[in-house]
Design an enzyme around this catalytic site. Sequence first.
Site, PDB file in Angstrom:
ATOM      1  N   TYR A  33       1.129  -1.656   0.580  1.00 34.32           N
ATOM      2  CA  TYR A  33      -0.147  -0.089  -0.195  1.00 34.32           C
ATOM      3  C   TYR A  33       0.728   0.918  -0.116  1.00 34.32           C
ATOM      4  O   TYR A  33       0.344   2.125  -0.860  1.00 34.32           O
ATOM      5  CB  TYR A  33      -1.243  -0.023   1.099  1.00 34.32           C
ATOM      6  CG  TYR A  33      -1.827   0.931   1.502  1.00 34.32           C
ATOM      7  CD1 TYR A  33      -2.897   1.309   0.302  1.00 34.32           C
ATOM      8  CD2 TYR A  33      -1.352   2.196   2.732  1.00 34.32           C
ATOM      9  CE1 TYR A  33      -3.653   2.353  -0.132  1.00 34.32           C
ATOM     10  CE2 TYR A  33      -2.207   2.685   2.163  1.00 34.32           C
ATOM     11  CZ  TYR A  33      -3.374   3.684   1.634  1.00 34.32           C
ATOM     12  OH  TYR A  33      -4.625   4.776   1.425  1.00 34.32           O
ATOM     13  N   LYS A  54       1.305   4.433  -2.469  1.00 32.69           N
ATOM     14  CA  LYS A  54       1.215   5.754  -2.714  1.00 32.69           C
ATOM     15  C   LYS A  54       2.879   6.176  -3.147  1.00 32.69           C
ATOM     16  O   LYS A  54       1.911   7.942  -3.171  1.00 32.69           O
ATOM     17  CB  LYS A  54       0.428   5.743  -0.800  1.00 32.69           C
ATOM     18  CG  LYS A  54      -1.128   5.799  -1.317  1.00 32.69           C
ATOM     19  CD  LYS A  54      -1.966   5.998  -1.974  1.00 32.69           C
ATOM     20  CE  LYS A  54      -3.624   5.667  -1.686  1.00 32.69           C
ATOM     21  NZ  LYS A  54      -4.141   7.117  -2.159  1.00 32.69           N
TER      22      LYS A  54
HETATM   23  P1  NDP Z   1     -12.991   3.972   0.925  1.00 35.62           P
HETATM   24  O1  NDP Z   1     -13.799   3.419   0.761  1.00 35.62           O
HETATM   25  O2  NDP Z   1     -14.501   5.528   2.004  1.00 35.62           O
HETATM   26  O3  NDP Z   1     -13.776   5.245  -0.790  1.00 35.62           O
HETATM   27  C1  NDP Z   1     -12.770   4.339  -1.624  1.00 35.62           C
HETATM   28  C2  NDP Z   1     -13.721   4.705  -2.810  1.00 35.62           C
HETATM   29  O4  NDP Z   1     -13.013   4.192  -4.162  1.00 35.62           O
HETATM   30  C3  NDP Z   1     -15.216   4.363  -3.463  1.00 35.62           C
HETATM   31  O5  NDP Z   1     -15.942   5.356  -4.339  1.00 35.62           O
HETATM   32  C4  NDP Z   1     -15.122   2.924  -4.155  1.00 35.62           C
HETATM   33  O6  NDP Z   1     -16.053   3.117  -4.913  1.00 35.62           O
HETATM   34  C5  NDP Z   1     -13.708   3.172  -4.486  1.00 35.62           C
HETATM   35  N1  NDP Z   1     -13.010   2.440  -5.604  1.00 35.62           N
HETATM   36  C6  NDP Z   1     -12.411   1.653  -5.154  1.00 35.62           C
HETATM   37  N2  NDP Z   1     -11.685   0.752  -5.767  1.00 35.62           N
HETATM   38  C7  NDP Z   1     -12.149   1.117  -7.392  1.00 35.62           C
HETATM   39  C8  NDP Z   1     -12.357   0.347  -8.086  1.00 35.62           C
HETATM   40  N3  NDP Z   1     -11.045  -0.255  -8.801  1.00 35.62           N
HETATM   41  N4  NDP Z   1     -12.599   1.264  -9.375  1.00 35.62           N
HETATM   42  C9  NDP Z   1     -13.348   2.339  -9.027  1.00 35.62           C
HETATM   43  N5  NDP Z   1     -13.614   2.732  -7.649  1.00 35.62           N
HETATM   44  C10 NDP Z   1     -12.551   1.567  -7.090  1.00 35.62           C
HETATM   45  O7  NDP Z   1     -12.271   5.018   1.187  1.00 35.62           O
HETATM   46  P2  NDP Z   1     -11.335   6.716   1.133  1.00 35.62           P
HETATM   47  O8  NDP Z   1     -13.045   7.279   0.276  1.00 35.62           O
HETATM   48  O9  NDP Z   1     -10.897   6.079   2.782  1.00 35.62           O
HETATM   49  O10 NDP Z   1     -10.383   6.678  -0.433  1.00 35.62           O
HETATM   50  C11 NDP Z   1     -10.288   7.150  -0.751  1.00 35.62           C
HETATM   51  C12 NDP Z   1      -8.661   7.582  -1.350  1.00 35.62           C
HETATM   52  O11 NDP Z   1      -8.158   7.995  -0.204  1.00 35.62           O
HETATM   53  C13 NDP Z   1      -7.983   7.062  -1.643  1.00 35.62           C
HETATM   54  O12 NDP Z   1      -7.179   6.192  -2.498  1.00 35.62           O
HETATM   55  C14 NDP Z   1      -7.061   6.166  -0.083  1.00 35.62           C
HETATM   56  O13 NDP Z   1      -6.076   5.227  -0.422  1.00 35.62           O
HETATM   57  C15 NDP Z   1      -7.208   7.704   0.169  1.00 35.62           C
HETATM   58  N6  NDP Z   1      -6.899   7.600   1.405  1.00 35.62           N
HETATM   59  C16 NDP Z   1      -7.665   7.277   2.208  1.00 35.62           C
HETATM   60  C17 NDP Z   1      -7.129   6.540   3.604  1.00 35.62           C
HETATM   61  C18 NDP Z   1      -7.989   6.770   5.445  1.00 35.62           C
HETATM   62  O14 NDP Z   1      -7.107   6.663   6.325  1.00 35.62           O
HETATM   63  N7  NDP Z   1      -9.271   6.672   5.117  1.00 35.62           N
HETATM   64  C19 NDP Z   1      -6.024   7.746   4.011  1.00 35.62           C
HETATM   65  C20 NDP Z   1      -4.966   8.623   2.877  1.00 35.62           C
HETATM   66  C21 NDP Z   1      -4.996   8.658   2.059  1.00 35.62           C
HETATM   67  P3  NDP Z   1     -16.793   1.656  -5.237  1.00 35.62           P
HETATM   68  O15 NDP Z   1     -16.431   0.632  -4.921  1.00 35.62           O
HETATM   69  O16 NDP Z   1     -18.593   2.268  -5.429  1.00 35.62           O
HETATM   70  O17 NDP Z   1     -16.501   1.523  -7.143  1.00 35.62           O
HETATM   71  C1  8X3 Z   2      -4.289   5.818   5.035  1.00 36.13           C
HETATM   72  C2  8X3 Z   2      -3.623   5.575   5.822  1.00 36.13           C
HETATM   73  O1  8X3 Z   2      -2.021   4.804   7.937  1.00 36.13           O
HETATM   74  O2  8X3 Z   2      -4.006   3.797   7.134  1.00 36.13           O
HETATM   75  O3  8X3 Z   2      -3.626   6.628   3.275  1.00 36.13           O
HETATM   76  O4  8X3 Z   2      -2.329   4.261   5.445  1.00 36.13           O
HETATM   77  S1  8X3 Z   2      -2.930   4.641   6.621  1.00 36.13           S
END
Ligand code: NDP
Ligand code: 8X3
Length: 252
Positions: free
Chosen positions: A152, A156
Site C-alpha cells: 500500500y 502511494k
Molecule cells: P473509501 O473506501 O470510503 O472509498 C474508496 C472509494 O474508491 C469508493 O468510492 C470506491 O467506490 C472507490 N473505488 C475503490 N476501488 C475502485 C475501483 N476498482 N474502481 C473504481 N472505484 C473504486 O475510502 P477513502 O475515502 O478513505 O479512500 C479514498 C482515497 O483516499 C483512496 O485513494 C485512499 O487510499 C486515500 N486515503 C485514505 C485514507 C484513510 O485513512 N481513509 C488516508 C489517506 C489516503 P466503489 O467501491 O463504488 O467502486
Molecule cells: C491511509 C492512511 O495510515 O492507513 O492511507 O495508511 S494509513
Amino acid sequence: MTNKVALITGATSGIGYATAFEFAKHGIHLILCGRRLERLETIQKDLSQLTDVHIINFDVRDKEATFKGIESLPEKFNKIDILINNAGNAHGLDPINEGSIDDWDAMMDINVKGLLYVSKAVIPGMTKRKSGHIINIGSSAGKEVYPKGNVYCGSKHAVLAITEGMRIDLNPYGIKVGAINPGLVETEFSKVRFKGDKIADSVYRGFKALQAEDVAEVIYFAVSRPPHVNIADVLMFCTAQANSTIVKKENN
Ligand code: NDP
Ligand code: 8X3
C-alpha cells in the site's frame, strides 16, 4: 467556481463522496465515478438539488470501460476542468513475506494503474485547452513506510512520484497538478482493508480521526485558489496523529 466541471473517481463513499458534496455546494458541475451503481444513482439524485451531476459506472482497473465512459460524456460534461483521482484503497495489512498476491494486484492495479488510465483519458482535453487542475489523493503512506504497509505504501509513493511527473510534464500547458495526502481518515477504508467491520471498528477507536469532510474542505481550498496559485502537496493529520505509527489514544 460555478460552471466548472469536475470528475471525481471513487465518489460512492468517504473522501470522494464528501468532495462531491463540497463541490456541489459551490456549484461545480460533477461527473461522479465508482463501481456501485446504486450508490451513484442515490448520490446523483441528492446532489442534483445543488448542481448538475452526471454519473459513470466503471472499475478503474478496466481500461476499456474507463476510456469508453470518459470519451462518451455528454456535451455539457465533456470539458473537464478538474480531475480528482481519489479511487483507491488498502487491501490487507501483512508482512511482505505473508502478503496476498491478490491484495497486491488490487492495490497496484487500482491505486496506481487505475489513476493512470483515468488521467490518460482526461489529460488530452486539458492539454488541448491549455488549462486544467489535477489533484491526486495520495496518503501519509506515500511519504513514510510503516510496518506491514509495504505494498500500500509502495502504491502511494508511486502516486506521489506520478504527481510530480505530471506537474513537470504538464507545466508547459498551464495545468495545475497537486497531491493531498491525509493520514487516518474515518471512512470505509478500513472495512475494505480488513474485509469487514470486526477489525475496522477498532481502527479509529480512542481518538478523533480526520473525517472525510475535513479532507474535502482542503481539496476545495486547493481547487478554488486564484489562477497563479497551485497547492502542490499537502500532508494532513488529525491532531492525535504525529506520523504513521504514533497516534495518541485515550487509553495511552
Ligand atoms: P473509501 O473506501 O470510503 O472509498 C474508496 C472509494 O474508491 C469508493 O468510492 C470506491 O467506490 C472507490 N473505488 C475503490 N476501488 C475502485 C475501483 N476498482 N474502481 C473504481 N472505484 C473504486 O475510502 P477513502 O475515502 O478513505 O479512500 C479514498 C482515497 O483516499 C483512496 O485513494 C485512499 O487510499 C486515500 N486515503 C485514505 C485514507 C484513510 O485513512 N481513509 C488516508 C489517506 C489516503 P466503489 O467501491 O463504488 O467502486
Ligand atoms: C491511509 C492512511 O495510515 O492507513 O492511507 O495508511 S494509513
